[in-house]
Design a protein around this motif. Structure first.
Motif, PDB file in Angstrom:
ATOM      1  N   SER A   1       0.825  -1.197   0.000  1.00 32.50           N
ATOM      2  CA  SER A   1       0.000   0.000   0.000  1.00 32.50           C
ATOM      3  C   SER A   1       0.868   1.260   0.000  1.00 32.50           C
ATOM      4  O   SER A   1       0.651   2.176  -0.793  1.00 32.50           O
TER       5      SER A   1
ATOM      6  N   TYR B   1      -3.559  -9.072  -3.273  1.00 34.46           N
ATOM      7  CA  TYR B   1      -3.826  -7.826  -2.524  1.00 34.46           C
ATOM      8  C   TYR B   1      -3.281  -6.622  -3.292  1.00 34.46           C
ATOM      9  O   TYR B   1      -3.973  -5.620  -3.476  1.00 34.46           O
TER      10      TYR B   1
ATOM     11  N   ILE C   1      -5.619  -3.473  -4.711  1.00 36.78           N
ATOM     12  CA  ILE C   1      -5.596  -2.067  -4.279  1.00 36.78           C
ATOM     13  C   ILE C   1      -5.245  -1.136  -5.442  1.00 36.78           C
ATOM     14  O   ILE C   1      -5.752  -0.030  -5.527  1.00 36.78           O
TER      15      ILE C   1
ATOM     16  N   PHE D   1     -11.429   4.444  -8.929  1.00 30.52           N
ATOM     17  CA  PHE D   1     -11.859   5.739  -8.370  1.00 30.52           C
ATOM     18  C   PHE D   1     -11.354   6.893  -9.254  1.00 30.52           C
ATOM     19  O   PHE D   1     -12.093   7.828  -9.549  1.00 30.52           O
ATOM     20  N   ARG D   2     -10.094   6.811  -9.663  1.00 30.14           N
ATOM     21  CA  ARG D   2      -9.547   7.895 -10.494  1.00 30.14           C
ATOM     22  C   ARG D   2     -10.284   7.994 -11.822  1.00 30.14           C
ATOM     23  O   ARG D   2     -10.575   9.082 -12.307  1.00 30.14           O
TER      24      ARG D   2
ATOM     25  N   ALA E   1     -13.569   9.780 -11.506  1.00 35.68           N
ATOM     26  CA  ALA E   1     -13.377  11.229 -11.407  1.00 35.68           C
ATOM     27  C   ALA E   1     -13.063  11.829 -12.773  1.00 35.68           C
ATOM     28  O   ALA E   1     -13.514  12.918 -13.109  1.00 35.68           O
TER      29      ALA E   1
ATOM     30  N   ARG F   1     -17.752  13.280   0.912  1.00 33.13           N
ATOM     31  CA  ARG F   1     -16.616  13.452   1.820  1.00 33.13           C
ATOM     32  C   ARG F   1     -17.015  13.782   3.252  1.00 33.13           C
ATOM     33  O   ARG F   1     -16.321  13.417   4.193  1.00 33.13           O
TER      34      ARG F   1
ATOM     35  N   PHE G   1     -17.760   2.308   0.903  1.00 30.96           N
ATOM     36  CA  PHE G   1     -17.123   3.576   1.252  1.00 30.96           C
ATOM     37  C   PHE G   1     -17.774   4.175   2.498  1.00 30.96           C
ATOM     38  O   PHE G   1     -17.094   4.728   3.366  1.00 30.96           O
TER      39      PHE G   1
ATOM     40  N   PHE H   1      -8.806   9.093   1.499  1.00 30.98           N
ATOM     41  CA  PHE H   1      -8.811   8.239   0.312  1.00 30.98           C
ATOM     42  C   PHE H   1      -9.422   8.974  -0.889  1.00 30.98           C
ATOM     43  O   PHE H   1      -8.944   8.857  -2.013  1.00 30.98           O
TER      44      PHE H   1
ATOM     45  N   ARG I   1      -6.904  11.312  -2.333  1.00 32.08           N
ATOM     46  CA  ARG I   1      -5.826  10.609  -3.031  1.00 32.08           C
ATOM     47  C   ARG I   1      -6.294  10.072  -4.386  1.00 32.08           C
ATOM     48  O   ARG I   1      -5.508   9.999  -5.324  1.00 32.08           O
ATOM     49  N   THR I   2      -7.566   9.678  -4.481  1.00 26.55           N
ATOM     50  CA  THR I   2      -8.031   9.017  -5.701  1.00 26.55           C
ATOM     51  C   THR I   2      -8.934   9.924  -6.551  1.00 26.55           C
ATOM     52  O   THR I   2      -8.533  10.340  -7.621  1.00 26.55           O
ATOM     53  N   PHE I   3     -10.107  10.264  -6.045  1.00 25.82           N
ATOM     54  CA  PHE I   3     -11.002  11.145  -6.807  1.00 25.82           C
ATOM     55  C   PHE I   3     -10.306  12.450  -7.181  1.00 25.82           C
ATOM     56  O   PHE I   3     -10.415  12.926  -8.296  1.00 25.82           O
TER      57      PHE I   3
ATOM     58  N   GLU J   1      -7.091  13.025  -7.075  1.00 26.17           N
ATOM     59  CA  GLU J   1      -5.761  12.769  -7.636  1.00 26.17           C
ATOM     60  C   GLU J   1      -4.655  13.616  -7.036  1.00 26.17           C
ATOM     61  O   GLU J   1      -3.729  14.035  -7.732  1.00 26.17           O
TER      62      GLU J   1
ATOM     63  N   LEU K   1      -4.407   5.444   4.465  1.00 27.04           N
ATOM     64  CA  LEU K   1      -4.676   4.952   3.114  1.00 27.04           C
ATOM     65  C   LEU K   1      -4.644   3.424   3.067  1.00 27.04           C
ATOM     66  O   LEU K   1      -5.476   2.789   2.416  1.00 27.04           O
ATOM     67  N   HIS K   2      -3.700   2.845   3.775  1.00 28.96           N
ATOM     68  CA  HIS K   2      -3.603   1.384   3.811  1.00 28.96           C
ATOM     69  C   HIS K   2      -4.865   0.779   4.419  1.00 28.96           C
ATOM     70  O   HIS K   2      -5.422  -0.191   3.909  1.00 28.96           O
TER      71      HIS K   2
ATOM     72  N   ARG L   1      -7.814   1.182   1.963  1.00 24.12           N
ATOM     73  CA  ARG L   1      -7.724   0.233   0.848  1.00 24.12           C
ATOM     74  C   ARG L   1      -8.059  -1.180   1.310  1.00 24.12           C
ATOM     75  O   ARG L   1      -8.749  -1.928   0.613  1.00 24.12           O
TER      76      ARG L   1
END
Lengths: 87, 195
Positions: free
Chosen positions: A15, A43, A47, A54-55, A58, B32, B134, B145, B148-150, B152, B173-174, B177
Motif C-alpha cells: 500500500s 492484494y 488495491i 476511483f480515479r 473522477a 466526503r 465507502f 482516500f 488521493r483518488t477522486f 488525484e 490509506l492502507h 484500501r
C-alpha cells in the motif's frame, strides 16, 4: 508462505508503495515476498485496481459517489438568498 | 489542482450558480463529509467565497472547475482542523481485522479479481456497491482516500494541505484500501459459482 517477512508487513508496504517510493531494500523484500505469496500478490493487484477505478470515475467528471439525495429545495433557497444578500 | 483559482474571461451570473452547479457540488461534499448539513454548509461557504473572489476570476478554466477547487479547499480545511486534535491524529492501533492473531497471516486471503477497471468505472451497479463499502469506512479514512483518488492529489500534497503526517497518511490509506478491498471482494467480486 512468507519468505522474508509477514503478509501483514508485505500488505502494508504494498500500500505504501502506491503513495511514495520505498527504500531499495524494502522494495526488494516486497517484490520477493509477492513473488512467492499469491495472497499478497492478489492484494497488491486489488488495491491498484481500486485506486484506479476511483480515479477513472473522477476523470469521467464524477469525483463523488452516487447518491439518491440532492440538495433539497429549502437549502437551495437558503443558499440563493445568502448569495443575493452578499452581492 | 492548484491553490489559486484559475482566472477566466467571462464569469457567468452568480444568480445561476445554485441552479447550475449546486447539485454537483453537493454530491462532492456529501461523499466526503457524509452529513447533509455539513455538505450544505460547505456548498454555501464555497459559493460565498467564490462570490468574493469573483473579481479575480478571469481565465480559461471552466467555472465548474474553479468552484469545485474552492469547495475542495473548504473540505481540506475541515480535515486540517480535525488533524489538530491530538485524539484524532493519534491513530488507534490493532484496528486491522484482516489478520489471524499473532501469526500475521491473512484471515481471508485476497483472491484474484476479474474485471476491467475502465468498464467498471462506468458501471452504475458497481458504484452503488462501492458507495456502501465507502460509507462503512471511518470518516477520516474516507476523506483522505477521496483526496488521493477522486481528487488525484499526491500523498505529499495531502500532507502539506491537511497537516496529517506522512506516516499517518500511509496508515490511513492502507486501512482504507484494505477495508474497501475486503468489502468489495465479498460483495462484488465473489464468483457466483462459490456456494
Amino acid at each position: 508462505m512468507s519468505a522474508v517477512f509477514s503478509c501483514r508487513e508485505a500488505a502494508r508496504l504494498a500500500s505504501e508503495a502506491q503513495d511514495h517510493a520505498l527504500p531499495m531494500r524494502q522494495r526488494m523484500e516486497l517484490r520477493m515476498h509477492i513473488l512467492m505469496c499469491a495472497a499478497c500478490r492478489a492484494y497488491e493487484r486489488q488495491i491498484i485496481f481500486i485506486d484506479s477505478v476511483f480515479r477513472l470515475r473522477a476523470r469521467h467528471g464524477k469525483p463523488d459517489l452516487p447518491t439518491s439525495e440532492g440538495l433539497d429545495a429549502a437549502a437551495r433557497e437558503r443558499i440563493r438568498a445568502r448569495l443575493t444578500k452578499d452581492q | 489542482m492548484t491553490n489559486t483559482p484559475e482566472p477566466r474571461p467571462v464569469a457567468t451570473d452568480p444568480n445561476q450558480w445554485v441552479d447550475t452547479y449546486a447539485d454537483r457540488m453537493f454530491r462532492y461534499a456529501l461523499t466526503r463529509l457524509r452529513r447533509r448539513e455539513d455538505a450544505e454548509d460547505a456548498v454555501q461557504e464555497s459559493l460565498l467565497a467564490a462570490l468574493q473572489a469573483k473579481r479575480a476570476f478571469r481565465g480559461d478554466s471552466a467555472e465548474l472547475t474553479w468552484l469545485m477547487g474552492i469547495l475542495r479547499h473548504k473540505i481540506v480545511d475541515r480535515i486540517r482542523l480535525a488533524a489538530r486534535d491530538p485524539a484524532v491524529e493519534a491513530l488507534p492501533t490493532g484496528e486491522m481485522d484482516e489478520w489471524c492473531g499473532k501469526t500475521a497471516r491473512w484471515l481471508h486471503p485476497p483472491k484474484s479479481w476479474s474485471g476491467d477497471p475502465s468498464k467498471l468505472s462506468e458501471d452504475a451497479e458497481f458504484w452503488q456497491q462501492v458507495r456502501k463499502c465507502f460509507a462503512a469506512l471511518p470518516e477520516r479514512q474516507a476523506q483522505i482516500f477521496a483526496l488521493r483518488t477522486f481528487d488525484e492529489l499526491e500523498a505529499e500534497d495531502i500532507c502539506k494541505q491537511t497537516g496529517v503526517s506522512a506516516t499517518n497518511l500511509w496508515v490511513l490509506l492502507h486501512r482504507a484500501r484494505t477495508r474497501l478491498r475486503a468489502c468489495l471482494e465479498e460483495s462484488w467480486f465473489t464468483p457466483e459459482s462459490t456456494p
